[in-house]
Design an enzyme around this catalytic site. Sequence first.
Site, PDB file in Angstrom:
ATOM      1  N   LYS A   1       0.979  -0.557   0.239  1.00 63.98           N
ATOM      2  CA  LYS A   1       0.641  -0.178  -0.196  1.00 63.98           C
ATOM      3  C   LYS A   1       1.079   1.360   0.053  1.00 63.98           C
ATOM      4  O   LYS A   1       1.675   1.817   1.014  1.00 63.98           O
ATOM      5  CB  LYS A   1      -0.652  -0.328   0.971  1.00 63.98           C
TER       6      LYS A   1
ATOM      7  N   SER B   1      -9.425   2.296   2.737  1.00 57.22           N
ATOM      8  CA  SER B   1      -8.298   2.845   2.315  1.00 57.22           C
ATOM      9  C   SER B   1      -7.947   1.559   1.142  1.00 57.22           C
ATOM     10  O   SER B   1      -7.086   2.704   0.361  1.00 57.22           O
ATOM     11  CB  SER B   1      -8.001   4.227   2.829  1.00 57.22           C
TER      12      SER B   1
ATOM     13  N   SER C   1      -9.397  -0.817   7.376  1.00 57.29           N
ATOM     14  CA  SER C   1      -8.693   0.095   5.215  1.00 57.29           C
ATOM     15  C   SER C   1      -8.053  -1.436   5.032  1.00 57.29           C
ATOM     16  O   SER C   1      -8.546  -1.805   3.923  1.00 57.29           O
ATOM     17  CB  SER C   1      -7.665   1.065   5.672  1.00 57.29           C
TER      18      SER C   1
END
Length: 494
Positions: free
Chosen positions: A83, A158, A182
Amino acid sequence: MSERSDLTRLTATEIAGLVATGEASAVEVTRAHLDRIAAVDDRVHAFLHVDSEGALAAAAEVDARRAAGEELGPLAGVPVAVKDVLTTKGVPTTVGSKILEGWRPPYDSTIVQRLRAAGTVMLGKTNMDEFAMGSSTEYSAYGPTHNPWDLSRIPGGSGGGSSAALAAYEAPLAIGSDTGGSIRQPGAVTGTVGAKPTYGGTSRYGLVAFSSSLDTPGPCARNVLDAALLHEVIGGHDPRDSTSIPQPVPDVVAAARLGATGDLTGVKLGIVSEFVGEGAEPGVMAAFHESVDALAKLGAEIVEVSCPHFRYALPAYYLIAPSEASSNLARFDGVRFGLRVGDDGNRSLEEVMSLTREAGFGAEVKRRIMLGTYALSSGYYDAYYGQAQKVRTLITRDFTAAFERVDALISPTTPFVAFPIGARTADPYQMYLADLFTIPTNLYGGPGISVPCGLSEGLPVGFQIMAPTMADDRMYRVAAALESVVGTFTPPAL
């Protein structure tokens, strides 16, 4: 294994085994995944940056070590997607924001250092909601990621880029971060596994901060054992993180292997009564209850547990997290690094800062900065931020009381399956509801995991298991047991 496409369908455990025995080279495995990314990511948009050169070099190093007779780690040669919230030396780290576009950090985060040391091969950086603020990856400054199950739908957020990369077979492993869900929520809506470790159980050094008391990096995978193996690699004490717990990681791998035997005799699970039917779609609840029945057949004792203050978690979170964000994001001022707008020699420093932040931050980030600044302002601090912290204490007490009765708590991960892109962006509150069931765990600081438990309307449903702090092994045992009955889920071919 001559067909490269075959390699992308294997588990991380299977890939590591092939690399260790020499049946497949790490370079071959890496090229197969790079080819897969090239074939499908124009439609999925899971990646913001693909580091082909770096990945192949790391893979070649693994092959050289094996040829030299070195003993490889359990994930050596396995590709991983990271990420874009974790700093990576020399590789762009944008946090999904224009304000850091093109920034190449001079150092690796602890998580990335540990991935490299374990011999994993970093493919690149995945898309995310800007500064991890969002539940759909639609708030990325670089465009939305698409759910491989249905490209017209969101992959969660997210960390939707990491979960979508897994579901699209672009990577067998990924790293996410979980501030309010997330990791778990994207796992739920993409039919993958997402685990939020105990807060402090994984290092935040090099994690670009959103909410410092909540942010938790963790593993994402397509099955529970792979997630546990990745958790073992990235977890553990880090003296560079002042919130890091100076204790070893619980034996999550052994717990996952134990759970895979399908025996939960003596395990007591509590259904959170406040989350049963709380705004959840009928199909989600049907899959959840079927999974509860399956766990009972494996020997688990199922009871209902009331956590009365969980209903206040959402409003408390949306005061605490934005307050911390308003402080953390003050550093992005156009002076020290990143974007700089309006510096023509005729403007004051304050004007340059204002223009930079106006141009660099998206609407959702601005919304949360303003909300947090207001909550912390003179005359309102006690009424908003102070009250929210009191609610956080009450939620922690709910967890503590519940874990005196049961070994772990269970609930759906999300109230609904993946919704269409654009369906909720006009109504922030409806977007925030995606994290209704995941936020309490972050406020408490304990671990939680989402595993696929069925389909509703042809889309994945997630099952959440929550455990006491530093009892991450409990959630892996239950998750693996459920997986042994329910299996894993494969999206339609892209």
